[in-house]
Design a protein around this motif. Structure first.
Motif, PDB file in Angstrom:
ATOM      1  N   SER A   1      18.916   7.921  -0.869  1.00  0.00           N
ATOM      2  CA  SER A   1      18.374   6.826  -0.066  1.00  0.00           C
ATOM      3  C   SER A   1      17.845   5.730  -0.968  1.00  0.00           C
ATOM      4  CB  SER A   1      17.214   7.317   0.803  1.00  0.00           C
ATOM      5  OG  SER A   1      17.559   8.502   1.455  1.00  0.00           O
ATOM      6  N   ALA A   2      17.772   4.542  -0.388  1.00  0.00           N
ATOM      7  CA  ALA A   2      17.179   3.428  -1.122  1.00  0.00           C
ATOM      8  C   ALA A   2      15.922   2.981  -0.383  1.00  0.00           C
ATOM      9  CB  ALA A   2      18.165   2.282  -1.232  1.00  0.00           C
ATOM     10  N   VAL A   3      14.941   2.521  -1.143  1.00  0.00           N
ATOM     11  CA  VAL A   3      13.742   1.953  -0.535  1.00  0.00           C
ATOM     12  C   VAL A   3      13.702   0.483  -0.890  1.00  0.00           C
ATOM     13  CG1 VAL A   3      11.226   2.007  -0.432  1.00  0.00           C
ATOM     14  CG2 VAL A   3      12.506   4.124  -0.758  1.00  0.00           C
ATOM     15  N   LEU A   4      13.660  -0.346   0.125  1.00  0.00           N
ATOM     16  CA  LEU A   4      13.783  -1.788  -0.084  1.00  0.00           C
ATOM     17  C   LEU A   4      12.585  -2.494   0.537  1.00  0.00           C
ATOM     18  CD1 LEU A   4      15.699  -4.145  -0.948  1.00  0.00           C
ATOM     19  CD2 LEU A   4      16.755  -3.968   1.310  1.00  0.00           C
ATOM     20  N   LEU A   5      11.856  -3.216  -0.273  1.00  0.00           N
ATOM     21  CA  LEU A   5      10.721  -3.989   0.227  1.00  0.00           C
ATOM     22  C   LEU A   5      11.004  -5.464  -0.028  1.00  0.00           C
ATOM     23  CD1 LEU A   5       7.697  -1.973  -1.295  1.00  0.00           C
ATOM     24  CD2 LEU A   5       9.061  -1.425   0.702  1.00  0.00           C
ATOM     25  N   GLY A   6      10.718  -6.309   0.958  1.00  0.00           N
ATOM     26  CA  GLY A   6      10.928  -7.739   0.761  1.00  0.00           C
ATOM     27  C   GLY A   6      10.951  -8.463   2.087  1.00  0.00           C
ATOM     28  N   GLU A   7      11.482  -9.690   2.038  1.00  0.00           N
ATOM     29  CA  GLU A   7      11.593 -10.479   3.267  1.00  0.00           C
ATOM     30  C   GLU A   7      13.054 -10.869   3.479  1.00  0.00           C
ATOM     31  OE1 GLU A   7      10.033 -14.411   3.088  1.00  0.00           O
ATOM     32  OE2 GLU A   7       9.946 -14.632   5.241  1.00  0.00           O
ATOM     33  N   GLY A   8      13.544 -10.724   4.703  1.00  0.00           N
ATOM     34  CA  GLY A   8      14.942 -11.069   4.997  1.00  0.00           C
ATOM     35  C   GLY A   8      15.903 -10.150   4.282  1.00  0.00           C
ATOM     36  N   MET A   9      15.759  -8.879   4.517  1.00  0.00           N
ATOM     37  CA  MET A   9      16.448  -7.876   3.710  1.00  0.00           C
ATOM     38  C   MET A   9      17.725  -7.335   4.359  1.00  0.00           C
ATOM     39  SD  MET A   9      14.914  -7.320   0.814  1.00  0.00           S
ATOM     40  CE  MET A   9      14.829  -9.081   0.722  1.00  0.00           C
ATOM     41  N   GLU A  10      18.211  -8.040   5.378  1.00  0.00           N
ATOM     42  CA  GLU A  10      19.329  -7.487   6.131  1.00  0.00           C
ATOM     43  C   GLU A  10      20.577  -7.283   5.270  1.00  0.00           C
ATOM     44  OE1 GLU A  10      21.430  -8.650  10.283  1.00  0.00           O
ATOM     45  OE2 GLU A  10      19.324  -9.198   9.989  1.00  0.00           O
TER      46      GLU A  10
ATOM     47  N   VAL B   1      11.285  -2.162   4.449  1.00  0.00           N
ATOM     48  CA  VAL B   1      10.053  -2.784   4.938  1.00  0.00           C
ATOM     49  C   VAL B   1      10.236  -4.277   4.743  1.00  0.00           C
ATOM     50  CG1 VAL B   1       7.547  -2.900   4.785  1.00  0.00           C
ATOM     51  CG2 VAL B   1       8.727  -0.760   4.233  1.00  0.00           C
ATOM     52  N   ASP B   2      10.423  -4.970   5.859  1.00  0.00           N
ATOM     53  CA  ASP B   2      10.786  -6.379   5.824  1.00  0.00           C
ATOM     54  C   ASP B   2       9.614  -7.183   6.358  1.00  0.00           C
ATOM     55  OD1 ASP B   2      12.116  -8.822   6.002  1.00  0.00           O
ATOM     56  OD2 ASP B   2      14.030  -7.811   6.409  1.00  0.00           O
TER      57      ASP B   2
ATOM     58  N   PRO C   1       7.212 -11.044   5.638  1.00  0.00           N
ATOM     59  CA  PRO C   1       7.007 -12.265   4.833  1.00  0.00           C
ATOM     60  C   PRO C   1       6.016 -12.049   3.690  1.00  0.00           C
ATOM     61  CG  PRO C   1       6.827 -12.762   7.175  1.00  0.00           C
ATOM     62  CD  PRO C   1       6.970 -11.287   7.066  1.00  0.00           C
ATOM     63  N   LYS C   2       5.076 -11.143   3.879  1.00  0.00           N
ATOM     64  CA  LYS C   2       4.069 -10.914   2.833  1.00  0.00           C
ATOM     65  C   LYS C   2       4.676 -10.251   1.603  1.00  0.00           C
ATOM     66  CE  LYS C   2       0.191  -9.974   5.905  1.00  0.00           C
ATOM     67  NZ  LYS C   2       1.069  -9.548   7.010  1.00  0.00           N
ATOM     68  N   LEU C   3       5.876  -9.717   1.770  1.00  0.00           N
ATOM     69  CA  LEU C   3       6.491  -8.982   0.662  1.00  0.00           C
ATOM     70  C   LEU C   3       7.578  -9.805  -0.039  1.00  0.00           C
ATOM     71  CD1 LEU C   3       6.820  -5.496   2.377  1.00  0.00           C
ATOM     72  CD2 LEU C   3       4.999  -6.319   0.877  1.00  0.00           C
ATOM     73  N   ARG C   4       7.600 -11.104   0.245  1.00  0.00           N
ATOM     74  CA  ARG C   4       8.657 -11.949  -0.318  1.00  0.00           C
ATOM     75  C   ARG C   4       8.663 -11.867  -1.842  1.00  0.00           C
ATOM     76  NH1 ARG C   4       9.901 -16.758  -2.085  1.00  0.00           N
ATOM     77  NH2 ARG C   4       7.740 -17.401  -2.300  1.00  0.00           N
ATOM     78  N   GLN C   5       7.479 -11.929  -2.412  1.00  0.00           N
ATOM     79  CA  GLN C   5       7.369 -11.892  -3.879  1.00  0.00           C
ATOM     80  C   GLN C   5       6.825 -10.527  -4.306  1.00  0.00           C
ATOM     81  OE1 GLN C   5       8.005 -13.820  -6.546  1.00  0.00           O
ATOM     82  NE2 GLN C   5       6.944 -12.339  -7.850  1.00  0.00           N
ATOM     83  N   TYR C   6       7.397  -9.967  -5.357  1.00  0.00           N
ATOM     84  CA  TYR C   6       6.922  -8.676  -5.862  1.00  0.00           C
ATOM     85  C   TYR C   6       5.438  -8.758  -6.227  1.00  0.00           C
ATOM     86  CZ  TYR C   6       6.008  -4.695  -8.789  1.00  0.00           C
ATOM     87  OH  TYR C   6       5.434  -3.562  -9.308  1.00  0.00           O
ATOM     88  N   ASN C   7       4.703  -7.749  -5.814  1.00  0.00           N
ATOM     89  CA  ASN C   7       3.272  -7.698  -6.088  1.00  0.00           C
ATOM     90  C   ASN C   7       2.909  -6.240  -6.340  1.00  0.00           C
ATOM     91  OD1 ASN C   7       0.435  -7.233  -5.424  1.00  0.00           O
ATOM     92  ND2 ASN C   7       0.388  -9.366  -4.749  1.00  0.00           N
ATOM     93  N   ASP C   8       2.404  -5.945  -7.520  1.00  0.00           N
ATOM     94  CA  ASP C   8       2.133  -4.560  -7.901  1.00  0.00           C
ATOM     95  C   ASP C   8       1.307  -3.834  -6.854  1.00  0.00           C
ATOM     96  OD1 ASP C   8       3.255  -3.927 -10.493  1.00  0.00           O
ATOM     97  OD2 ASP C   8       2.002  -5.540 -11.269  1.00  0.00           O
TER      98      ASP C   8
ATOM     99  N   GLU D   1      22.356   4.774   7.317  1.00  0.00           N
ATOM    100  CA  GLU D   1      21.342   4.577   8.344  1.00  0.00           C
ATOM    101  C   GLU D   1      20.260   3.655   7.790  1.00  0.00           C
ATOM    102  OE1 GLU D   1      18.360   7.467  10.954  1.00  0.00           O
ATOM    103  OE2 GLU D   1      19.386   8.232   9.187  1.00  0.00           O
ATOM    104  N   ILE D   2      19.779   2.765   8.635  1.00  0.00           N
ATOM    105  CA  ILE D   2      18.655   1.933   8.211  1.00  0.00           C
ATOM    106  C   ILE D   2      17.415   2.376   8.970  1.00  0.00           C
ATOM    107  CG2 ILE D   2      17.702  -0.410   8.275  1.00  0.00           C
ATOM    108  CD1 ILE D   2      20.483  -1.398   7.548  1.00  0.00           C
ATOM    109  N   ILE D   3      16.404   2.742   8.209  1.00  0.00           N
ATOM    110  CA  ILE D   3      15.167   3.215   8.836  1.00  0.00           C
ATOM    111  C   ILE D   3      14.052   2.226   8.519  1.00  0.00           C
ATOM    112  CG2 ILE D   3      13.396   5.034   8.773  1.00  0.00           C
ATOM    113  CD1 ILE D   3      15.608   7.041   8.246  1.00  0.00           C
ATOM    114  N   VAL D   4      13.318   1.874   9.537  1.00  0.00           N
ATOM    115  CA  VAL D   4      12.169   1.000   9.317  1.00  0.00           C
ATOM    116  C   VAL D   4      10.918   1.862   9.434  1.00  0.00           C
ATOM    117  CG1 VAL D   4      10.935  -1.038  10.140  1.00  0.00           C
ATOM    118  CG2 VAL D   4      13.429  -0.965  10.257  1.00  0.00           C
ATOM    119  N   PRO D   5      10.337   2.227   8.307  1.00  0.00           N
ATOM    120  CA  PRO D   5       9.194   3.141   8.381  1.00  0.00           C
ATOM    121  C   PRO D   5       7.980   2.445   8.983  1.00  0.00           C
ATOM    122  CG  PRO D   5       9.892   2.757   6.091  1.00  0.00           C
ATOM    123  CD  PRO D   5      10.613   1.789   6.945  1.00  0.00           C
ATOM    124  N   ASP D   6       7.170   3.250   9.592  1.00  0.00           N
ATOM    125  CA  ASP D   6       5.949   2.714  10.193  1.00  0.00           C
ATOM    126  C   ASP D   6       4.873   2.687   9.114  1.00  0.00           C
ATOM    127  OD1 ASP D   6       3.993   1.906  11.871  1.00  0.00           O
ATOM    128  OD2 ASP D   6       3.606   3.913  12.714  1.00  0.00           O
ATOM    129  N   VAL D   7       4.701   1.523   8.510  1.00  0.00           N
ATOM    130  CA  VAL D   7       3.707   1.437   7.439  1.00  0.00           C
ATOM    131  C   VAL D   7       2.687   0.360   7.747  1.00  0.00           C
ATOM    132  CG1 VAL D   7       5.207   2.255   5.581  1.00  0.00           C
ATOM    133  CG2 VAL D   7       5.128  -0.180   6.120  1.00  0.00           C
TER     134      VAL D   7
END
Lengths: 264, 385, 395
Positions: C105-114, C131-132, C134-141, C243-249
């Motif tokens: 699986s891949a874990v993808l964080l960002g904005e507009g990740m389709e 996890v898509d 707007p707050k995740l647009r830029q990488y933030n540790d 499969e694309i899963i949108v986790p509840d975070v």
């Protein structure tokens, strides 16, 4: 500003020499030094202190002999140095090291900024800095190439990235790991060396930092080394001779024949 | 070889060696090529506290003597004989104050020199006063509370970069050398300016200029000792600083030797490293023998002077002559070991050979030194009869 | 507590001395003695024919490891573009997952990740956790680590692979520290012990002069970072399904770390770590003006420009170009070392290159020992000749 600088003792050279008869690593005569990247961390800490006042405390986890290296940091401008040393710390991986350092730092009282070198030259993991920040529950920024400003409880710094750099602001306390570009470490002064000779380096044991023994040393280390070996570089070198134009032609012929991705 | 240094002397040597290896060596060729003054290295030296090794602790120094000065000069010269001179020439400019300055003068000038904030320089040589130091033509005439200076000093190391100058002037021409006087002149005093910067064969990172005095007014309290003592000030200073030149020569030679032996192990000819050839081995052995002999003589001379011995001219001249002639020979041989590469500017040894040459010339040519030695020997022989 | 002791069975045969990577065993009076420098790695135990090394590694209470399944890859992206290293790790993850009979699986964080999600599937991801926001647009540790930890806790992977990029090397240890699990940096080889379901992680230490194989037996997930260009990506396959899963975070709103500005420096045309070809300059180029010969060759080849420490220290080129132990570690297909003598510190940063070509005036330069192809000669002549030849042949 209370500044803590984390340092590690490493062998002076990463060149591993093998005894060909016994196939063992030759360790004799290899001097122990402060991890070269940590010297930039010390220098940056001392510069911040010199500009804005405060105190620089150096901390390390290691064998008792590391106290000698910590004494050197006093010559470089650190005010104090503390050694975390206990047989129970032996065998620590980066996680257990970060935990142990976090307890040592907590014991010091309030700290504003923690500076680490970007990585150590023996392990090259670059993990202790960020891991330490997580253990302390504070933010971190890696690969800092410049501190732009420290003001009103925040730090603004530049992080080196693959494509350039980012300007990042964090509230203090925070952890930064620094790259070589950030400064040029000074050479100690004679008077500093004299002061360092006399400096007392307190040694804190596992009990003194109230460590949970299941989280330190080998026991607290999720990762175990199961084997080590020396990689063999068997290179078939081929020399291309001739006039520059001839050399160029032969090389290009050779590379094109290998079907390498040469065009843009 | 163990020269039985004290712990402090060993620390001084180690610290100077670090500065040489880490800070000077990487930039030595560049400074040589450009011929510019190494301000950044002077800053490093200042931060290291080494600028004050030979200055008493009460004036902010480390309280050492000529030996400590020689140790620093030798180590720095290993990396660059020219850059080392910023330090060594400051010593030359400071010794008149150390030896003949009154308490006020020492308090006023030495702490800044010890901390490295200021450099010093020594002004003796003139166009017509080289080996014949008695030919000084720069004059000083008392006018009220000031001496008024007129004349030009030539080939002054640290000229323009130093703040404090100890200058030999003529206050009474009728008395010959007994009419000379030593004065402290500060950069910025009215009528004091710097002439052209010399373009030199070697020690190119060191700056050498004229000191030009045109009705330059120097307060009379800046006199060192009394009127007429100038010649003695100069001679007693040079007696103490010649071992510094010798140490510079030893350092330059050591640097050249270190490079030559390393090169000989890497350079392959006839299918083997040239260090495996006996002719190269013997050259290297001879180089090392000469360097060690010179070093032993330099250190022993320094200790002799530091012990407070009275008659030091002959010994000090001997070590300067021996070490500088040795450096010329060793650096020339180092170039030879490197062969064609040695002649190229990409390799450091041709620079070391150029740098070595000056040590046979300045602070009294080796010919003048031999005069001093011979006259002393004859005098001693006469006494015995 | 873990401990190591030499028992009376010891005969002083010295066999164990060879096995110790830390030189922490000495034999005195025909008996081995463990020194303070021992790191309790246990490498010596199996070397002893007399079972005289008593090593106890008290196992921490084995957590329930069976609850953890699947191989995960952190899909680093910048401006919506997935980093190549993520595809490479998916390739490796697919291989490892097959051995474990599990999914990758891949874990993808960002904005507009389709589109990025789809791309990850075409490169082998069975599942993409997205996890898509707007707050995740830029990488933030801080925020990335926080969310990553939440997803791991919810779905429990057994293995996580992260690219050893600037971001990956910052994110991975923070996440591992919060999860209290093991992380092995810069792995160059990954294998599976299928019996124990353990990940065998091989990585270089001491500047690549020593290789160590590391396990994480009692903690999950097992985390490893891998440098770009080390693993092979799968050929993208548009028909692959996933499969694309949108986790509840819980997306943190009060992140204290702020990225104020992102500056892409102009001098570096190609990312060194990702470059297929690097032309690198050493002190042997003689003077800064000669750098242009290196740059011209790089230009023709679409290569990145690297440099040795000496050149950077001399101020001829920016630090960001530095390759080696104190600079960047690179692994291009072709590394052309121009006037680089080959100090061990430099070799540490580029020795994993597929083909090393050395050009140097000094035939005795150590670089030639490592180089696949060597050219002895003057750079000022050879480089322009090479540039010209390449221009004609591939231009």
């Amino acid at each position: 500003m209370n500044i803590v600088v984390c340092v590690k003792q490493v062998p002076a050279t990463t060149e591993v020499k093998m005894n060909k008869e016994t196939n063992t690593i030759i360790r004799e005569g290899i001097e122990a030094i402060i991890n070269p990247f940590d010297t930039y961390a010390i220098e940056e800490g001392v510069r911040i202190k010199e500009q804005g006042g405060g105190k620089v405390t150096v901390i390390s986890m290691g064998i008792p002999k590391v106290a000698d290296l910590l004494r050197e940091t006093i010559a470089l401008g650190a005010d104090e140095a503390v050694l975390l040393s206990d047989k129970a710390f032996a065998g620590a991986d980066t996680l257990a090291t970060a935990y142990t350092l976090s307890l040592g730092i907590k014991k010091m009282g309030p700290v504003d900024l923690i500076i680490c070198g970007k990585q150590a030259t023996d392990g090259d993991t670059a993990q202790v800095g960020p891991s330490l920040a997580a253990k302390l529950g504070i933010p971190h920024t890696t690969y800092v190439r410049k501190i732009e400003e420290i003001r009103e409880g925040t730090i603004r710094c530049q992080r080196l990235t693959e494509d350039g750099y980012e300007v990042i602001e964090m509230p203090l306390p925070a952890v930064i790991t620094v790259v070589k570009e950030i400064n040029e470490p000074r050479i100690p002064s004679f008077k500093g060396l004299m002061k360092a000779k006399k400096a007392e380096i307190p040694v804190w044991t596992a009990d003194e930092i109230a460590a949970d023994e299941s989280l330190i040393g080998l026991k607290g280390s999720p990762t175990w080394v199961v084997s080590t070996f020396v990689p063999q570089h068997n290179v078939n070198s081929e020399m291309i001779e001739g006039k520059p134009e001839e050399q160029a032609k032969i090389l290009v012929d050779k590379l094109l024949s290998l079907q390498l991705p040469l065009s843009k | 070889m163990d020269y039985f240094f004290t712990e402090e002397q060993s620390m001084i040597k180690e610290l100077a060696a670090r500065i040489a290896d880490e800070k000077i060596a990487p930039v030595a060729l560049e400074y040589d090529e450009k011929g510019t003054f190494p301000h950044d290295i002077v800053t490093v030296l200042a931060q290291s506290d080494l600028c004050g090794v030979y200055i008493p602790e009460e004036y902010g120094g480390l309280g050492g003597g000529i030996l400590e000065m020689a140790i620093v000069v030798e180590e720095l010269s290993r990396a660059c004989g020219g850059i080392a001179l910023a330090f060594a020439a400051t010593g030359l400019g400071s010794f008149p104050i150390l030896l003949f300055g009154n308490e006020e003068q020492k308090k006023k000038y030495l702490p800044d020199i010890a901390s490295g904030q200021k450099l010093a320089a020594f002004g003796l040589t003139e166009a017509n006063a080289g080996s014949d130091a008695a030919g000084i033509q720069t004059t000083a005439t008392l006018d009220g509370d000031d001496y008024v200076l007129n004349g030009t000093k030539q080939w002054i190391t640290n000229g323009g970069e130093a703040d404090t100058y100890t200058v030999m002037v003529c206050t009474d021409r009728s008395r010959g050398p007994l009419g000379f006087t030593a004065l402290i002149v500060e950069k910025g005093m009215p009528g004091f300016s710097f002439g052209k910067k010399e373009n030199k064969m070697g020690i190119r990172a060191s700056v050498t200029t004229e000191l030009v005095f045109e009705n330059c007014r120097v307060p009379k309290e800046n006199i060192l000792g009394r009127e007429g003592m100038g010649f003695a000030v100069a001679m007693k200073t040079l007696d103490r600083t010649r071992p510094g030149v010798a140490a510079q020569a030893v350092g330059i030679a050591q640097g050249a030797f270190d490079y030559a032996i390393k090169y000989s192990r890497e350079r392959v000819q006839f299918g083997q490293a040239i260090s495996s050839f006996q002719i190269i081995q013997h050259m290297l052995a001879d180089m090392a023998i000469q360097i060690e002999a010179a070093r032993a003589l330099v250190y022993q001379t320094c200790r002799h002077i530091d012990s407070g011995a009275k008659n030091i001219s002959k010994e000090s001249a001997m070590c300067k002559v021996f070490a500088s002639d040795m450096a010329m020979k060793v650096t020339t041989d180092a170039v030879q070991v490197l062969g064609g590469s040695g002649y190229m500017k990409e390799y450091p040894v041709e620079k070391m050979m150029r740098d070595a040459k000056i040590t046979q010339i300045y602070e009294g040519t080796n010919q003048i030194q031999r005069n001093i030695i011979a006259l002393e020997l004859i005098k001693e022989s006469k006494k015995k009869q | 507590m873990a401990s190591i002791k030499i028992t009376d069975q010891c005969t002083g045969c010295k066999l164990c001395l060879k096995s110790c990577p830390f030189g922490a065993i000495v034999v005195e009076d025909k008996k081995a003695r463990i020194l303070d420098t021992c790191t309790l790695c246990g490498a010596c135990v199996s070397s002893c024919k007399f079972e005289a090394i008593d090593f106890t590694k008290e196992e921490s209470q084995a957590a329930d490891l069976s609850a953890y399944h699947g191989v995960w890859v952190f899909a680093e992206q910048k401006d919506g573009k997935v980093a190549n290293v993520a595809f490479e790790l998916l390739g490796e993850g697919t291989r490892l997952a097959a051995k474990l009979d599990t999914k990758v699986s891949a874990v993808l964080l960002g904005e507009g990740m389709e589109s990025a999600s789809k791309e990850l599937i075409t490169h082998g991801a069975d599942t993409v956790y997205v996890v898509d926001d707007p707050k995740l647009r830029q990488y933030n540790d801080e925020s990335y680590a926080d969310i990553f930890v939440q997803v791991v806790k919810a779905y429990k992977p057994e293995i996580i692979l992260i690219g050893a990029t600037t971001y990956g090397r910052s994110l991975a240890p923070r996440v591992a520290s919060v999860l209290n699990t093991g992380l092995t940096a810069d792995c160059t080889g990954l294998e599976i012990d299928t019996q124990k379901r353990e990940l065998l992680q091989t990585r270089p230490a001491f500047g690549g002069n020593l290789m160590a194989t590391i396990i994480c037996p009692n903690h999950r997930p097992q985390m490893a970072s891998v440098r770009p260009k080390v693993m092979k990506a799968l050929e993208p396959d548009e028909t692959r399904q996933g499969e694309i899963i949108v986790p509840d975070v819980n997306i943190p709103t009060d992140t204290v770390t702020k990225v104020l500005e992102v500056v892409n420096s102009l001098t570096e045309k190609v990312n060194l770590a990702e470059a297929d070809i690097i032309v690198a300059a050493g002190r042997g180029i003689g003077k800064p003006e000669n750098l242009r010969y290196v740059e011209e060759l790089a230009d023709v080849l679409g290569a990145a420009v690297g440099a040795s420490r000496a050149v950077v220290d001399a101020g001829w080129i920016e630090y960001s170009h530095q390759v080696g132990q104190t600079g960047k570690t690179v692994g291009p297909k072709i590394y052309i070392a121009c006037g680089i003598s080959g100090a061990v510190q430099h070799l540490a940063g580029m020795s994993s290159s597929d083909i090393i070509i050395a050009i140097n005036k000094n035939p005795d330069a150590p670089i030639f020992k490592l180089a696949n192809i060597g050219l002895v000669g003057d750079l000022v002549e050879i480089l322009p000749a090479l540039t010209k030849e390449f221009k004609q042949r591939i231009g």
